[in-house]
Design a protein around this motif. Sequence first.
Motif, PDB file in Angstrom:
ATOM      1  N   SER A  51      -9.146   1.251  -6.100  1.00  0.00           N
ATOM      2  CA  SER A  51      -7.881   1.945  -5.853  1.00  0.00           C
ATOM      3  C   SER A  51      -7.683   2.263  -4.374  1.00  0.00           C
ATOM      4  N   GLY A  52      -8.537   1.703  -3.521  1.00  0.00           N
ATOM      5  CA  GLY A  52      -8.388   1.933  -2.086  1.00  0.00           C
ATOM      6  C   GLY A  52      -7.910   0.673  -1.405  1.00  0.00           C
ATOM      7  N   ALA A  53      -7.046   0.826  -0.424  1.00  0.00           N
ATOM      8  CA  ALA A  53      -6.565  -0.342   0.313  1.00  0.00           C
ATOM      9  C   ALA A  53      -6.436   0.031   1.774  1.00  0.00           C
ATOM     10  N   TRP A  54      -6.604  -0.978   2.621  1.00  0.00           N
ATOM     11  CA  TRP A  54      -6.315  -0.813   4.038  1.00  0.00           C
ATOM     12  C   TRP A  54      -5.204  -1.775   4.415  1.00  0.00           C
ATOM     13  N   VAL A  55      -4.310  -1.276   5.249  1.00  0.00           N
ATOM     14  CA  VAL A  55      -3.199  -2.087   5.739  1.00  0.00           C
ATOM     15  C   VAL A  55      -3.346  -2.199   7.249  1.00  0.00           C
ATOM     16  N   ALA A  56      -3.097  -3.377   7.794  1.00  0.00           N
ATOM     17  CA  ALA A  56      -3.078  -3.563   9.248  1.00  0.00           C
ATOM     18  C   ALA A  56      -1.826  -4.332   9.607  1.00  0.00           C
ATOM     19  N   ASN A  57      -1.232  -4.011  10.743  1.00  0.00           N
ATOM     20  CA  ASN A  57      -0.056  -4.775  11.164  1.00  0.00           C
ATOM     21  C   ASN A  57       0.051  -4.880  12.670  1.00  0.00           C
ATOM     22  N   VAL A  58       0.635  -6.012  13.066  1.00  0.00           N
ATOM     23  CA  VAL A  58       0.943  -6.314  14.467  1.00  0.00           C
ATOM     24  C   VAL A  58       2.327  -6.978  14.466  1.00  0.00           C
ATOM     25  N   GLY A  59       3.263  -6.439  15.240  1.00  0.00           N
ATOM     26  CA  GLY A  59       4.594  -7.047  15.279  1.00  0.00           C
ATOM     27  C   GLY A  59       5.563  -6.378  14.320  1.00  0.00           C
ATOM     28  N   ASP A  60       6.560  -7.129  13.855  1.00  0.00           N
ATOM     29  CA  ASP A  60       7.628  -6.505  13.064  1.00  0.00           C
ATOM     30  C   ASP A  60       7.686  -6.985  11.612  1.00  0.00           C
ATOM     31  N   ASP A  73      -2.230  -1.711  14.309  1.00  0.00           N
ATOM     32  CA  ASP A  73      -2.171  -0.432  13.597  1.00  0.00           C
ATOM     33  C   ASP A  73      -2.919  -0.617  12.283  1.00  0.00           C
ATOM     34  N   SER A  74      -3.577   0.441  11.801  1.00  0.00           N
ATOM     35  CA  SER A  74      -4.202   0.329  10.487  1.00  0.00           C
ATOM     36  C   SER A  74      -4.219   1.696   9.826  1.00  0.00           C
ATOM     37  N   PHE A  75      -4.167   1.688   8.519  1.00  0.00           N
ATOM     38  CA  PHE A  75      -4.230   2.949   7.775  1.00  0.00           C
ATOM     39  C   PHE A  75      -4.685   2.664   6.347  1.00  0.00           C
ATOM     40  N   ARG A  76      -5.215   3.722   5.739  1.00  0.00           N
ATOM     41  CA  ARG A  76      -5.688   3.602   4.365  1.00  0.00           C
ATOM     42  C   ARG A  76      -4.584   4.028   3.405  1.00  0.00           C
ATOM     43  N   LEU A  77      -4.546   3.346   2.270  1.00  0.00           N
ATOM     44  CA  LEU A  77      -3.567   3.654   1.233  1.00  0.00           C
ATOM     45  C   LEU A  77      -4.328   3.858  -0.065  1.00  0.00           C
ATOM     46  N   GLU A  78      -4.167   5.041  -0.673  1.00  0.00           N
ATOM     47  CA  GLU A  78      -4.756   5.279  -1.992  1.00  0.00           C
ATOM     48  C   GLU A  78      -3.771   4.789  -3.024  1.00  0.00           C
ATOM     49  N   LEU A  79      -4.145   3.761  -3.752  1.00  0.00           N
ATOM     50  CA  LEU A  79      -3.217   3.199  -4.734  1.00  0.00           C
ATOM     51  C   LEU A  79      -3.228   4.033  -6.009  1.00  0.00           C
ATOM     52  N   GLU A  80      -2.046   4.223  -6.586  1.00  0.00           N
ATOM     53  CA  GLU A  80      -1.913   4.929  -7.861  1.00  0.00           C
ATOM     54  C   GLU A  80      -1.340   3.967  -8.890  1.00  0.00           C
TER      55      GLU A  80
END
Length: 257
Positions: free
Chosen positions: A126-135, A192-199
């Motif tokens: 149920s844990g995820a990490w998201v990373a992004n660069v750009g739009d 950029d990166s952040f954690r997302l707790e999935l429900e």
Amino acid sequence: MRIGKATDTGRIRASNEDAVLALELPAPGGGPDQAAALLAVADGMGGAQQGEVASSLALSALSRHITGRLGAAGRPADDGPPGGGGHLRRILLDAVQEANQQVFARRTASRNDMGTTLVALLAAGSGAWVANVGDSRAYLLRGGRLQRLTTDHSLVAAMVSEGLITPDEVYSHPQRNIITRSLGGGPAVEADSFRLELERGDRVMLCSDGLWEMARDAELGGVLRSAPEPQGAAEELVRLANRNGGADNISVVVLDF
Ligand code: MG
């Protein structure tokens, strides 16, 4: 987890320089609660089909790095406390650097100006990490409400945050295509990166600007709320962008948790 994906050239461009990735990963923990997935959208740029090379190169490097690391490292769910700098985050951010280096090396060797955006989500349990660069963006539909998770690295996004233009002007500003960070621009890239707790019931969407520029968030939310299956949602979002003009390549990945 169920995943849908779609990519389309749109109605104006001659070729599709976007790339999408939706990979269900083996669950090293064995149980269904350990299901893992890697999703990504890349929007390539650079003339003469170089954008196509950049986006596909980035996603193949990302996928190779992550599948190799997860295989070697064992349980990906061993991710530490929420908000902590977990194991998955390190794997994802290392993979983004690896993808950047591959595109940068190709760009340097072929002396062109290729590059690509990237938005990627690595989920395990149920844990995820998201990373992004750009739009290219990530959105979350939770409890019927759509929220954008990422911040664009673009000139217009910076102008909005400085109060120089309104959020609505992003859709029509003449310099809306200028992005301020991309993969391939240099030997290292800041993601950029952040954690997302999935429900349970969450629906996550990754997309290129060819989708979000063609339809306001309210319209995107309408489709995401009404389509029962992630694959149907992805295809309906592409149809929506094309109905609204299809001015750019359109790519979308949808994950249901
Ligand atoms: Mg685009």
